[in-house]
Write a protein that holds these residues in place. Structure first.
Motif, mmCIF file in Angstrom:
data_model
loop_
_atom_site.group_PDB
_atom_site.id
_atom_site.type_symbol
_atom_site.label_atom_id
_atom_site.label_comp_id
_atom_site.label_asym_id
_atom_site.label_seq_id
_atom_site.Cartn_x
_atom_site.Cartn_y
_atom_site.Cartn_z
ATOM 1 N N GLY A 198 0.925 -1.251 -0.028
ATOM 2 C CA GLY A 198 0.029 0.009 0.036
ATOM 3 C C GLY A 198 0.839 1.275 -0.028
ATOM 4 N N LYS A 212 3.136 0.708 -3.893
ATOM 5 C CA LYS A 212 2.542 0.649 -5.185
ATOM 6 C C LYS A 212 1.829 1.913 -5.851
ATOM 7 N N PRO A 213 1.031 2.648 -5.068
ATOM 8 C CA PRO A 213 0.203 3.590 -5.570
ATOM 9 C C PRO A 213 1.375 4.549 -6.017
ATOM 10 N N GLU A 214 0.848 5.162 -7.384
ATOM 11 C CA GLU A 214 2.050 6.165 -7.627
ATOM 12 C C GLU A 214 1.808 7.534 -6.685
ATOM 13 N N PRO A 215 0.705 7.825 -6.296
ATOM 14 C CA PRO A 215 0.643 9.119 -5.417
ATOM 15 C C PRO A 215 1.316 8.874 -4.245
ATOM 16 N N ALA A 216 1.550 7.633 -3.700
ATOM 17 C CA ALA A 216 2.347 7.475 -2.550
ATOM 18 C C ALA A 216 3.876 7.510 -2.835
#
Length: 126
Positions: free
Chosen positions: A72, A75-79
């Motif tokens: 979590g 993986k997400p580009e915004p993170a």
């Protein structure tokens, strides 16, 4: 006994996540670690200003053989900026620990064991 810290987002603190379902998966992981003779702890954080101090406290609480950073966070580009901070916090506050990544909440043990079972001098990784 090997020591592992798992760092991830608290699924109840992230909008759009199935908090209860993912939390049930995460809550099962400590028992899975124990069956492999691994002493594990989990630090779940909210994606806000409280995360960094909580992670630093967990990293400094004891020596860790491996720190697993959850999917979590990774993986997400915004993170991505948060992920970079977490990796650098591990490097700074637990420099002897190997860094591992899991793909989801149910494979933290496998991620940690990849590093625990290698006959690797961790000093060569720095």
């Amino acid at each position: 006994m090997a020591t592992v810290l798992v760092v991830g987002f608290d699924p109840h603190a992230v909008p759009g996540m199935d908090g209860d379902g993912l939390r049930a998966v995460l809550d099962a992981e400590p028992a899975r670690f124990a069956t492999h003779g691994i002493d594990a702890a989990m630090t779940l954080v909210a994606p806000d200003g409280t995360a960094e101090p909580a992670i630093v406290a967990a990293l400094g609480s004891r020596p860790w053989d491996v720190v697993v950073i959850g999917g979590g966070i990774r993986k997400p580009e915004p993170a991505l900026p948060f992920f970079e901070r977490v990796v650098n916090l591990v490097r700074r506050h637990a420099p002897e620990a190997a860094i591992a990544f899991h793909t989801g909440g149910a494979d933290s043990v496998e991620a940690a064991r990849r590093w625990l079972e290698q006959d690797v001098d961790r000093a060569d990784l720095r």
